[in-house]
Design a protein around this motif. Structure first.
Motif, PDB file in Angstrom:
ATOM      1  N   ASP A  73     -65.299   8.740 -56.433  1.00 41.73           N
ATOM      2  CA  ASP A  73     -64.485   9.942 -56.334  1.00 41.73           C
ATOM      3  C   ASP A  73     -63.007   9.658 -56.580  1.00 41.73           C
ATOM      4  O   ASP A  73     -62.211  10.574 -56.616  1.00 41.73           O
ATOM      5  CB  ASP A  73     -64.638  10.562 -54.942  1.00 41.73           C
ATOM      6  CG  ASP A  73     -66.052  11.071 -54.708  1.00 41.73           C
ATOM      7  OD1 ASP A  73     -66.728  11.420 -55.689  1.00 41.73           O
ATOM      8  OD2 ASP A  73     -66.466  11.112 -53.542  1.00 41.73           O
ATOM      9  N   GLU A  74     -62.661   8.414 -56.722  1.00 38.35           N
ATOM     10  CA  GLU A  74     -61.265   8.019 -56.860  1.00 38.35           C
ATOM     11  C   GLU A  74     -60.935   7.739 -58.323  1.00 38.35           C
ATOM     12  O   GLU A  74     -61.717   7.145 -59.056  1.00 38.35           O
ATOM     13  CB  GLU A  74     -61.023   6.750 -56.030  1.00 38.35           C
ATOM     14  CG  GLU A  74     -59.594   6.427 -55.782  1.00 38.35           C
ATOM     15  CD  GLU A  74     -59.449   5.309 -54.764  1.00 38.35           C
ATOM     16  OE1 GLU A  74     -58.393   4.681 -54.770  1.00 38.35           O
ATOM     17  OE2 GLU A  74     -60.376   5.063 -53.987  1.00 38.35           O
ATOM     18  N   THR A 124     -53.482   5.724 -57.439  1.00 41.42           N
ATOM     19  CA  THR A 124     -54.805   6.343 -57.336  1.00 41.42           C
ATOM     20  C   THR A 124     -54.676   7.776 -56.836  1.00 41.42           C
ATOM     21  O   THR A 124     -53.633   8.178 -56.302  1.00 41.42           O
ATOM     22  CB  THR A 124     -55.711   5.558 -56.372  1.00 41.42           C
ATOM     23  OG1 THR A 124     -55.202   5.685 -55.053  1.00 41.42           O
ATOM     24  CG2 THR A 124     -55.795   4.093 -56.762  1.00 41.42           C
ATOM     25  N   THR A 125     -55.750   8.533 -57.006  1.00 40.48           N
ATOM     26  CA  THR A 125     -55.761   9.918 -56.546  1.00 40.48           C
ATOM     27  C   THR A 125     -55.737  10.016 -55.030  1.00 40.48           C
ATOM     28  O   THR A 125     -55.444  11.076 -54.477  1.00 40.48           O
ATOM     29  CB  THR A 125     -56.983  10.676 -57.085  1.00 40.48           C
ATOM     30  OG1 THR A 125     -58.160   9.939 -56.756  1.00 40.48           O
ATOM     31  CG2 THR A 125     -56.896  10.881 -58.577  1.00 40.48           C
ATOM     32  N   THR A 126     -56.012   8.922 -54.339  1.00 40.77           N
ATOM     33  CA  THR A 126     -55.947   8.932 -52.873  1.00 40.77           C
ATOM     34  C   THR A 126     -54.553   8.561 -52.369  1.00 40.77           C
ATOM     35  O   THR A 126     -54.338   8.470 -51.169  1.00 40.77           O
ATOM     36  CB  THR A 126     -56.988   7.971 -52.271  1.00 40.77           C
ATOM     37  OG1 THR A 126     -56.715   6.652 -52.739  1.00 40.77           O
ATOM     38  CG2 THR A 126     -58.394   8.385 -52.638  1.00 40.77           C
ATOM     39  N   GLY A 127     -53.616   8.333 -53.283  1.00 41.88           N
ATOM     40  CA  GLY A 127     -52.234   8.039 -52.905  1.00 41.88           C
ATOM     41  C   GLY A 127     -51.908   6.568 -52.783  1.00 41.88           C
ATOM     42  O   GLY A 127     -50.765   6.211 -52.507  1.00 41.88           O
ATOM     43  N   LYS A 128     -52.862   5.697 -52.998  1.00 42.04           N
ATOM     44  CA  LYS A 128     -52.593   4.257 -52.930  1.00 42.04           C
ATOM     45  C   LYS A 128     -51.857   3.822 -54.190  1.00 42.04           C
ATOM     46  O   LYS A 128     -52.115   4.332 -55.278  1.00 42.04           O
ATOM     47  CB  LYS A 128     -53.893   3.475 -52.785  1.00 42.04           C
ATOM     48  CG  LYS A 128     -54.615   3.740 -51.495  1.00 42.04           C
ATOM     49  CD  LYS A 128     -55.912   2.959 -51.444  1.00 42.04           C
ATOM     50  CE  LYS A 128     -56.683   3.309 -50.181  1.00 42.04           C
ATOM     51  NZ  LYS A 128     -58.012   2.694 -50.182  1.00 42.04           N
TER      52      LYS A 128
END
Length: 78
Positions: free
Chosen positions: A14-15, A31-35
């Protein structure tokens, strides 16, 4: 237009990541998770530049009919 619906066409996670590839910063990643990740490449780029200059120096010392030597080939492998 046909769309491939096989499992291989589906994402495995999902990332999602966006990569910026450069010379001084080898890879910058978000990344889309903010990392965020940063892999610096300045040391590697410095070694590359130094090795390239040494290769050019040794090539300038060769006879006109030669383009390489054992020393130059070793530097390319390095």
């Amino acid at each position: 237009m046909d769309v491939d619906c096989s499992p291989q066409a589906s994402p495995l996670a999902d990332e999602t990541a966006a990569l910026d590839i450069g010379a001084n910063n080898l890879v910058a990643c978000t990344t889309t998770t903010g990392k965020q990740y940063l892999y610096e490449g300045r040391d590697l780029f410095g070694r590359f530049t130094e090795t390239t200059e040494r290769i050019a120096e040794y090539q300038s010392l060769l006879d006109e009919d030669r383009y390489s030597s054992n020393r130059i080939r070793r530097l390319y492998r390095k």
